[in-house]
Design a protein around this motif. Structure first.
Motif, PDB file in Angstrom:
ATOM      1  N   TRP A 180       0.831  -1.208   0.000  1.00 46.87           N
ATOM      2  CA  TRP A 180       0.000   0.000   0.000  1.00 46.87           C
ATOM      3  C   TRP A 180       0.866   1.257   0.000  1.00 46.87           C
ATOM      4  N   ARG A 181       0.405   2.261  -0.790  1.00 48.02           N
ATOM      5  CA  ARG A 181       1.170   3.491  -0.963  1.00 48.02           C
ATOM      6  C   ARG A 181       0.461   4.671  -0.292  1.00 48.02           C
ATOM      7  N   SER A 182       1.261   5.644   0.127  1.00 45.14           N
ATOM      8  CA  SER A 182       0.738   6.886   0.692  1.00 45.14           C
ATOM      9  C   SER A 182       0.310   7.836  -0.426  1.00 45.14           C
ATOM     10  N   VAL A 183      -0.714   8.612  -0.153  1.00 45.06           N
ATOM     11  CA  VAL A 183      -1.136   9.647  -1.103  1.00 45.06           C
ATOM     12  C   VAL A 183       0.024  10.576  -1.429  1.00 45.06           C
ATOM     13  N   PHE A 184       0.909  10.777  -0.451  1.00 41.87           N
ATOM     14  CA  PHE A 184       2.050  11.679  -0.631  1.00 41.87           C
ATOM     15  C   PHE A 184       3.325  10.922  -1.002  1.00 41.87           C
ATOM     16  N   THR A 185       3.188   9.785  -1.688  1.00 48.02           N
ATOM     17  CA  THR A 185       4.255   8.933  -2.207  1.00 48.02           C
ATOM     18  C   THR A 185       4.918   8.087  -1.122  1.00 48.02           C
ATOM     19  N   GLY A 186       5.474   6.974  -1.560  1.00 49.84           N
ATOM     20  CA  GLY A 186       6.141   6.059  -0.654  1.00 49.84           C
ATOM     21  C   GLY A 186       5.175   5.115   0.040  1.00 49.84           C
ATOM     22  N   SER A 187       5.696   4.283   0.918  1.00 51.79           N
ATOM     23  CA  SER A 187       4.874   3.315   1.626  1.00 51.79           C
ATOM     24  C   SER A 187       3.849   3.999   2.525  1.00 51.79           C
ATOM     25  N   GLN A 249      -7.717  -8.059   5.437  1.00 52.24           N
ATOM     26  CA  GLN A 249      -6.766  -9.119   5.107  1.00 52.24           C
ATOM     27  C   GLN A 249      -5.429  -8.570   4.605  1.00 52.24           C
ATOM     28  N   LEU A 250      -5.350  -7.245   4.490  1.00 54.77           N
ATOM     29  CA  LEU A 250      -4.114  -6.569   4.076  1.00 54.77           C
ATOM     30  C   LEU A 250      -3.596  -7.071   2.731  1.00 54.77           C
ATOM     31  N   LEU A 251      -4.518  -7.300   1.806  1.00 62.63           N
ATOM     32  CA  LEU A 251      -4.135  -7.801   0.488  1.00 62.63           C
ATOM     33  C   LEU A 251      -3.379  -6.740  -0.297  1.00 62.63           C
ATOM     34  N   ASP A 252      -2.368  -7.174  -1.041  1.00 61.66           N
ATOM     35  CA  ASP A 252      -1.666  -6.264  -1.937  1.00 61.66           C
ATOM     36  C   ASP A 252      -2.638  -5.694  -2.968  1.00 61.66           C
ATOM     37  N   GLU A 253      -2.469  -4.407  -3.279  1.00 58.69           N
ATOM     38  CA  GLU A 253      -3.306  -3.803  -4.315  1.00 58.69           C
ATOM     39  C   GLU A 253      -2.688  -4.036  -5.686  1.00 58.69           C
ATOM     40  N   PRO A 254      -3.524  -4.230  -6.693  1.00 62.33           N
ATOM     41  CA  PRO A 254      -2.999  -4.486  -8.043  1.00 62.33           C
ATOM     42  C   PRO A 254      -2.368  -3.246  -8.655  1.00 62.33           C
ATOM     43  N   LEU A 255      -1.485  -3.467  -9.618  1.00 68.20           N
ATOM     44  CA  LEU A 255      -0.864  -2.352 -10.328  1.00 68.20           C
ATOM     45  C   LEU A 255      -1.890  -1.657 -11.200  1.00 68.20           C
ATOM     46  N   SER A 256      -1.762  -0.352 -11.296  1.00 65.10           N
ATOM     47  CA  SER A 256      -2.702   0.426 -12.096  1.00 65.10           C
ATOM     48  C   SER A 256      -2.294   0.519 -13.553  1.00 65.10           C
ATOM     49  N   THR A 259       1.566   4.375 -14.273  1.00 64.20           N
ATOM     50  CA  THR A 259       2.898   4.937 -14.065  1.00 64.20           C
ATOM     51  C   THR A 259       3.841   3.808 -13.696  1.00 64.20           C
ATOM     52  N   ASP A 260       5.118   3.987 -13.996  1.00 63.83           N
ATOM     53  CA  ASP A 260       6.109   2.968 -13.633  1.00 63.83           C
ATOM     54  C   ASP A 260       6.907   3.374 -12.397  1.00 63.83           C
ATOM     55  N   ASP A 261       6.445   4.432 -11.702  1.00 62.24           N
ATOM     56  CA  ASP A 261       7.099   4.874 -10.477  1.00 62.24           C
ATOM     57  C   ASP A 261       6.493   4.135  -9.286  1.00 62.24           C
ATOM     58  N   PRO A 262       7.211   3.193  -8.678  1.00 55.14           N
ATOM     59  CA  PRO A 262       6.633   2.389  -7.599  1.00 55.14           C
ATOM     60  C   PRO A 262       6.327   3.183  -6.336  1.00 55.14           C
ATOM     61  N   ASN A 263       6.882   4.371  -6.200  1.00 53.13           N
ATOM     62  CA  ASN A 263       6.599   5.202  -5.030  1.00 53.13           C
ATOM     63  C   ASN A 263       5.353   6.061  -5.202  1.00 53.13           C
ATOM     64  N   SER A 264       4.883   6.188  -6.432  1.00 51.43           N
ATOM     65  CA  SER A 264       3.736   7.052  -6.712  1.00 51.43           C
ATOM     66  C   SER A 264       2.448   6.420  -6.209  1.00 51.43           C
ATOM     67  N   TYR A 265       1.559   7.250  -5.715  1.00 50.57           N
ATOM     68  CA  TYR A 265       0.243   6.775  -5.304  1.00 50.57           C
ATOM     69  C   TYR A 265      -0.504   6.179  -6.482  1.00 50.57           C
ATOM     70  N   ASP A 266      -0.276   6.728  -7.658  1.00 51.27           N
ATOM     71  CA  ASP A 266      -0.969   6.258  -8.856  1.00 51.27           C
ATOM     72  C   ASP A 266      -0.430   4.930  -9.375  1.00 51.27           C
ATOM     73  N   TYR A 267       0.598   4.402  -8.743  1.00 49.32           N
ATOM     74  CA  TYR A 267       1.196   3.136  -9.175  1.00 49.32           C
ATOM     75  C   TYR A 267       0.234   1.962  -8.959  1.00 49.32           C
ATOM     76  N   LEU A 268      -0.690   2.114  -7.983  1.00 49.58           N
ATOM     77  CA  LEU A 268      -1.607   1.031  -7.625  1.00 49.58           C
ATOM     78  C   LEU A 268      -3.054   1.404  -7.886  1.00 49.58           C
ATOM     79  N   ASP A 269      -3.869   0.378  -8.052  1.00 49.76           N
ATOM     80  CA  ASP A 269      -5.309   0.545  -8.126  1.00 49.76           C
ATOM     81  C   ASP A 269      -5.844   0.310  -6.715  1.00 49.76           C
ATOM     82  N   HIS A 270      -6.378   1.339  -6.092  1.00 45.98           N
ATOM     83  CA  HIS A 270      -6.635   1.312  -4.649  1.00 45.98           C
ATOM     84  C   HIS A 270      -7.991   0.695  -4.309  1.00 45.98           C
ATOM     85  N   ILE A 271      -8.079  -0.597  -4.539  1.00 51.55           N
ATOM     86  CA  ILE A 271      -9.326  -1.309  -4.307  1.00 51.55           C
ATOM     87  C   ILE A 271      -9.465  -1.793  -2.869  1.00 51.55           C
TER      88      ILE A 271
END
Length: 588
Positions: A180-187, A249-256, A259-271
């Motif tokens: 899970w990523r922070s809105v302000f980037t990073g974990s 269950q703390l499931l990993d969120e899928p990639l969106s 963007t290819d920046d893993p620190n970006s909030y937009d890197y994941l689909d926040h389901i």
């Protein structure tokens, strides 16, 4: 050209047309008016957002405060504003300027005291102005007593926040429990050395997420809301509501794959961290609580309005769910911020307007938000030439209008704030190379009251963020004195909103799929050219051959004058010009 087809207005090219008709409106009885003033007062309201740090400084420390707001209540009286909402005033270490709350039941000292707050409520009430508070339920500050007790595993507070052990890799390295990523980037996970666990923080490290799956948390927040209702507020604007619940269950969120920046909030689909269905249950719980409070106490209906950037179906469920269970009075409609810009044409505007009205459950009030403290100002997003036309659009659409402080003047972002003067934490975090376009400071600069030192905002040698240098020309006092000004246009529009036709008339936008017979009815027609070139238009089919247009509101730089009559077939609009007109029978 404009044509009418089956009673519908159709705009072709770069023009936006909006019309409202009285359509056989019946006069309401006095008892119904009294009922509406108590229970439905908000349905046609203009809510004015005050960012307290930037509105008015009463004590010369460079920071706006509650006494400053009280001192400027006459501005609202003169403008016609009867409801304001304050960005957070609660005690806070100010890492995110009040959205990190260390005590929900205290006022941040630099904003004033409870006596100052009581004075504000008393004076606002006397002036006919209701006060709404910003309420931040998703997270507190890491300096809040609850978090300190939770970190120490004190009994009753162990699970007040979302804590997890994390994972240990084969090499012995400890890592967060998921991606899970922070809105302000990073974990979105922060390690706490004292508790030896990670805590969830979807925003900054100093904003740990509260755990609403713990009934004690909900009870504590209920008590906070009742506390402020007893202090006289008319309701709450609920911040970041769609982040409140997360997957257990703390499931990993899928990639969106955006963007290819893993620190970006937009890197994941926040389901799993956003827009979970439990949010609706929480809002419904608070709705019942506020309704009960309103029934059992004097004063108006206490209301909720929510901030939640989400898809249209999710947002509409905040009004009510599929079973008709009521949620908030209205969820903020951010489409003018998130879906439109200075490249949008008339079709884009009409689509966005229609979409909200089509999706909105029956019996609810629409709302329109042009700007706020997290996004560039209207004049900076759409262009300085659009100030009057965008306010015309905002004020003549049906329902509720939301105005960010200074938009009535046409204030613009001060994007040239130096890195040394930048205080917005996300901007500071990205560094000098990238801060300028990340920073939210440019749209939070002090209110421009006059051409005195610091725009009349403060007598301090330095304000918390710099004042926009254009205050020497662009300020409230100058606009009060000028024959024409953005402020005067705004005042005219608010006065116009009192017309029955704008409150209860049938609404038509370009190609809006509802047939309304306008013949013989008094109607309001707003015409806006959203292009950068002059447009000559013909609305005679819409206005009908027996009518002409009388100008009710015109922009600062318009060639036209209020009261002037125009032939529907010969209307020329300058780039970005707007006109508010009345259709009436031609004199014989």
């Amino acid at each position: 050209m404009v044509s009418k087809r089956s009673g519908l207005v159709l705009a072709i090219g770069f023009n936006l047309f909006i019309a409202l008709s009285e359509a056989s409106l019946l006069a309401r009885q006095r008892s119904q008016q009294e009922l509406d003033s108590k229970y439905n007062w908000w349905q046609h309201e203009v809510f004015y957002q005050i960012y307290p740090r930037s509105f008015m400084d009463s004590n010369g420390d460079g920071i706006g405060d509650l006494k400053g707001v009280t001192s400027k209540l006459q501005h609202f009286v003169e403008t016609g504003i009867t409801a304001v909402w304050l960005s957070p005033i609660f005690q806070s270490p100010m890492k995110d300027f009040g959205y990190d709350i260390s005590d929900y039941s205290k006022i941040q000292p630099e904003y004033g005291t409870f006596e100052d707050f009581d004075e504000l409520i008393a004076n606002a009430t006397a002036a006919g102005i209701k006060v709404i508070l910003d309420f931040v339920p998703n997270h507190s500050s890491d300096e809040h007593e609850w978090f300190i007790k939770s970190a120490a595993r004190e009994s009753g507070y162990e699970d007040f926040y979302v804590w997890e052990d994390g994972k240990v890799l084969e090499n012995g390295t400890r890592v967060p429990p998921n991606n899970w990523r922070s809105v302000f980037t990073g974990s979105a996970w922060e390690w706490h050395e004292g508790r030896q666990q990670y805590y969830l923080r979807q925003f900054t490290a100093g904003q740990p997420d509260l755990n609403y799956r713990n009934p004690a948390v909900l009870q504590a927040m209920d008590e906070v809301m009742i506390y402020w209702l007893n202090k006289g507020v008319a309701g709450f604007r609920i911040d970041a509501i769609n982040y409140v619940y997360e997957n257990t269950q703390l499931l990993d969120e899928p990639l969106s794959e955006t963007t290819d920046d893993p620190n970006s909030y937009d890197y994941l689909d926040h389901i799993y961290t956003k827009n979970l269905p439990e949010v609706n249950e929480l809002l419904q719980h608070w709705r019942v609580m506020l309704d009960d409070y309103s029934k059992n106490n004097d004063g108006p209906q206490r209301i909720m309005m929510t901030e939640g950037y989400a898809d249209v179906n999710t947002v509409m469920n905040y009004y009510e769910d599929e079973n008709g269970t009521q949620g908030v009075q209205f969820p903020f409609n951010f489409d003018f911020i998130s879906s439109l810009n200075n490249n949008s044409d008339a079709r884009d505007f009409v689509y966005i307007i229609e979409r909200w009205l089509i999706y909105m459950p029956h019996g609810h009030a629409p709302n329109w938000v042009m700007g706020n403290h997290d996004n560039p100002r209207v004049a900076s997003r759409y262009g300085v030439q659009t100030v009057d036309s965008m306010n015309m659009l905002l004020m003549t659409l049906p329902g509720i209008a939301i105005t960010y402080y200074g938009e009535e003047l046409g204030m613009v972002d001060y994007r040239d704030i130096s890195f040394a003067d930048t205080v917005d934490q996300p901007a500071c975090d990205v560094g000098i190379a990238n801060y300028k376009w990340m920073s939210r400071d440019p749209e939070r600069t002090p209110m421009q009251w006059n051409n005195d030192t610091n725009a009349g905002f403060s007598t301090a040698s330095k304000t918390w963020v710099p004042v926009n240098p254009n205050y020497l020309q662009l300020n409230a006092e100058a606009q009060k004195q000028a024959p024409r000004s953005h402020l005067k246009v705004y005042q005219q529009l608010i006065k116009l909103r009192q017309l029955e036709v704008l409150q209860n008339g049938a609404f038509i936008a370009q190609a809006y799929n509802r047939e309304v017979e306008l013949k013989g009815k008094r109607s309001i027609l707003t015409i806006i050219n959203v292009s950068n070139s002059q447009q000559q238009i013909d609305v005679s089919d819409f206005a009908e051959s027996s009518k002409h247009l009388v100008l009710l509101v015109v922009g600062v730089d318009s060639q036209y004058k209020v009261g002037q009559r125009l032939k529907p077939s010969e209307i020329v609009l300058a780039p970005y010009e707007g006109l508010v007109t009345r259709l009436s029978l031609r004199e014989k």
